[in-house]
Enzyme design. Structure first.
Site, PDB file in Angstrom:
ATOM      1  N   LYS A  35       0.842  -1.203   0.000  1.00  0.00           N
ATOM      2  CA  LYS A  35       0.000   0.000   0.000  1.00  0.00           C
ATOM      3  C   LYS A  35       0.882   1.259   0.000  1.00  0.00           C
ATOM      4  O   LYS A  35       2.096   1.161   0.235  1.00  0.00           O
ATOM      5  CB  LYS A  35      -0.925  -0.026   1.221  1.00  0.00           C
ATOM      6  CG  LYS A  35      -0.194  -0.013   2.553  1.00  0.00           C
ATOM      7  CD  LYS A  35      -1.109  -0.431   3.700  1.00  0.00           C
ATOM      8  CE  LYS A  35      -0.393  -0.303   5.027  1.00  0.00           C
ATOM      9  NZ  LYS A  35      -1.158  -0.929   6.131  1.00  0.00           N
ATOM     10  N   TYR A 255      16.714  29.644   8.528  1.00  0.00           N
ATOM     11  CA  TYR A 255      15.485  30.312   8.954  1.00  0.00           C
ATOM     12  C   TYR A 255      15.386  30.350  10.470  1.00  0.00           C
ATOM     13  O   TYR A 255      15.715  29.372  11.142  1.00  0.00           O
ATOM     14  CB  TYR A 255      14.261  29.583   8.395  1.00  0.00           C
ATOM     15  CG  TYR A 255      14.018  29.854   6.933  1.00  0.00           C
ATOM     16  CD1 TYR A 255      13.823  31.141   6.460  1.00  0.00           C
ATOM     17  CD2 TYR A 255      13.966  28.800   6.024  1.00  0.00           C
ATOM     18  CE1 TYR A 255      13.591  31.383   5.106  1.00  0.00           C
ATOM     19  CE2 TYR A 255      13.733  29.028   4.674  1.00  0.00           C
ATOM     20  CZ  TYR A 255      13.543  30.327   4.227  1.00  0.00           C
ATOM     21  OH  TYR A 255      13.314  30.556   2.894  1.00  0.00           O
ATOM     22  N   MET A 303      12.618  24.279   2.396  1.00  0.00           N
ATOM     23  CA  MET A 303      11.873  23.543   1.356  1.00  0.00           C
ATOM     24  C   MET A 303      12.802  22.806   0.411  1.00  0.00           C
ATOM     25  O   MET A 303      12.556  21.663   0.028  1.00  0.00           O
ATOM     26  CB  MET A 303      10.989  24.518   0.568  1.00  0.00           C
ATOM     27  CG  MET A 303      10.076  23.832  -0.440  1.00  0.00           C
ATOM     28  SD  MET A 303       9.093  25.000  -1.383  1.00  0.00           S
ATOM     29  CE  MET A 303       7.958  25.600  -0.145  1.00  0.00           C
TER      30      MET A 303
HETATM   31  C1  PLP Z   1      -0.403  -1.907   6.727  1.00  0.00           C
HETATM   32  C2  PLP Z   1      -0.996  -3.176   7.218  1.00  0.00           C
HETATM   33  C3  PLP Z   1      -0.188  -4.286   7.452  1.00  0.00           C
HETATM   34  C4  PLP Z   1       1.325  -4.238   7.332  1.00  0.00           C
HETATM   35  O1  PLP Z   1       1.887  -3.630   8.452  1.00  0.00           O
HETATM   36  P1  PLP Z   1       3.491  -3.595   8.632  1.00  0.00           P
HETATM   37  O2  PLP Z   1       3.721  -3.052   9.987  1.00  0.00           O
HETATM   38  O3  PLP Z   1       4.003  -2.679   7.578  1.00  0.00           O
HETATM   39  O4  PLP Z   1       3.952  -4.980   8.437  1.00  0.00           O
HETATM   40  C5  PLP Z   1      -0.802  -5.457   7.823  1.00  0.00           C
HETATM   41  N1  PLP Z   1      -2.130  -5.529   7.964  1.00  0.00           N
HETATM   42  C6  PLP Z   1      -2.946  -4.482   7.777  1.00  0.00           C
HETATM   43  C7  PLP Z   1      -4.407  -4.625   7.963  1.00  0.00           C
HETATM   44  C8  PLP Z   1      -2.398  -3.267   7.406  1.00  0.00           C
HETATM   45  O5  PLP Z   1      -3.195  -2.214   7.215  1.00  0.00           O
END
Ligand code: PLP
Length: 362
Positions: A35, A255, A303
């Site tokens: 993801k 800054y 930035m």
């Molecule tokens: C993101 C996610 C994972 C993976 O988590 P990690 O800590 O990156 O291994 C597993 N299960 C669900 C439901 C997630 O949303």
């Protein structure tokens, strides 16, 4: 080339890390969680390197579409399932597995007249209170899904941990017990473990691990890096020095003039900043590597630029490489200085960063 911020993605390390997860997983299947554009490493690139995973996990149907469009035929699990009734047709069209965690989704399925079955993962809430059905409803929800022609019979049972990175915390043991009791009479494979649970909670292996972070070499265990557990960083973020300046004792840097030179010294300026995804919260003292030597950021991250104390690197000059994190500088260390976690940093690269692939082994 005017900008010089590069994210080098180490494909051999991605493959190594999948192998290492399998070693720790004791034969469980591995869902490679990709993801958020593969935790910022590039979705299709990561999926190619991790093509031997047993499934991919995504947060959005759109990511499933990208993977199918790129030709991946593996199982793909949408970790939050359909967001609206119309998503069911997309799940079918793309042959994506759906996590079912809420009554509204079951209502869409029960009203759905398309007989082509979808593969479901039934998510049980066991103590995190984010997504999932209450444990007392597990049998009821399982039976309702089984009664639907639109759901395949091989339902996987899953839950998600709130604090599996704290190996001595009883919450995870309690979550395992709640889940086991809720599903003990139900057929189907089990999936509990995220990355931290693979490291710390072998009782939570089940048949499916769901690992993201570890595949990228990232740790969320406090005070530990991925390398401490035998994983390799999959991203090196680098730039270069575009200026080296002599600054007098007592002068201020950057800054808001937050840092004052304690002596006459050289300050390097590197072409990277929060516009590239380097965290603005990285405080003075955050390490970088200049020509492989440790040095520290001084003053505010801006930035496009950061300013670096070059007292450790007397020979540094314009054009020299600056590594912000990666193979020789753990991103977990930067995350600590920036008040966040490693995942947040790798996910944060902006479009301005140039991604390059490297297939060398460590
Ligand atoms: C993101 C996610 C994972 C993976 O988590 P990690 O800590 O990156 O291994 C597993 N299960 C669900 C439901 C997630 O949303």
């Amino acid at each position: 080339m005017s900008r010089a911020a590069f994210a080098t993605i180490h494909l051999a390390s991605l493959r190594h890390n999948l192998q290492r997860v399998r070693e720790l997983g004791g034969g469980a299947k591995v869902m490679a969680v990709v993801k958020a554009d593969g935790y910022g490493h590039g979705l299709e690139r990561v999926a190619r390197a991790l093509a031997s995973a047993d499934a991919f996990g995504v947060a959005a149907i759109a990511d499933g579409l990208r993977l199918r469009a790129a030709g991946f035929r593996q199982r793909i699990v949408v970790l939050s399932g359909p967001d609206e009734a119309a998503d069911l047709a997309e799940l079918r069209r793309l042959d994506l597995d759906a996590v079912i965690h809420h009554d509204s989704q079951v209502a869409w399925l029960e009203a759905d007249r398309d007989p082509r079955p979808i593969r479901a993962w039934l998510k049980i809430e066991s103590g995190m209170h984010r997504l999932g059905f209450a444990p007392a409803r597990a049998a009821e929800m399982y039976a309702r899904l089984r009664a639907l022609a639109s759901i395949r019979s091989d339902i996987t049972l899953m839950t998600h941990f709130a604090a599996s990175d704290e190996f001595d915390k009883q919450l995870t043991a309690a979550q395992i017990a709640v889940f086991d009791a809720a599903v003990s009479d139900l057929p189907g494979e089990h999936s509990l473990a995220n990355s931290a649970a693979v490291l710390g909670w072998p009782a939570a292996r089940g048949q499916w691990l769901r690992t993201g972070g570890l595949l990228y070499g990232l740790s969320v265990v406090d005070g530990k890096t991925g390398e401490d557990f035998g994983f390799q960083p999959a991203m090196t973020l680098s730039s270069k020095l575009i200026a080296v300046n002599d600054v007098r004792k007592g002068e201020h840097i950057g800054y808001a003039a937050t840092w004052q030179c304690p002596e006459d010294m050289r300050i390097g300026v590197a072409a990277i900043g929060y516009g590239d995804g380097y965290p603005r919260s990285a405080a003075s003292g955050t390490p970088v590597l200049v020509n492989g030597q440790r040095a520290a950021i001084v003053g505010r991250v801006s930035m496009d630029l950061i300013t670096i104390d070059l007292r450790n690197v007397p020979n540094a000059q314009v054009g020299d490489e600056v590594v912000l994190w990666g193979r020789d500088l753990p991103v977990e260390e930067i995350a600590t200085h920036a008040g966040t976690i490693s995942y947040d940093l790798t996910c944060g690269m902006t479009k301005r960063v140039l991604f390059v692939e490297d297939d060398s082994a460590v």
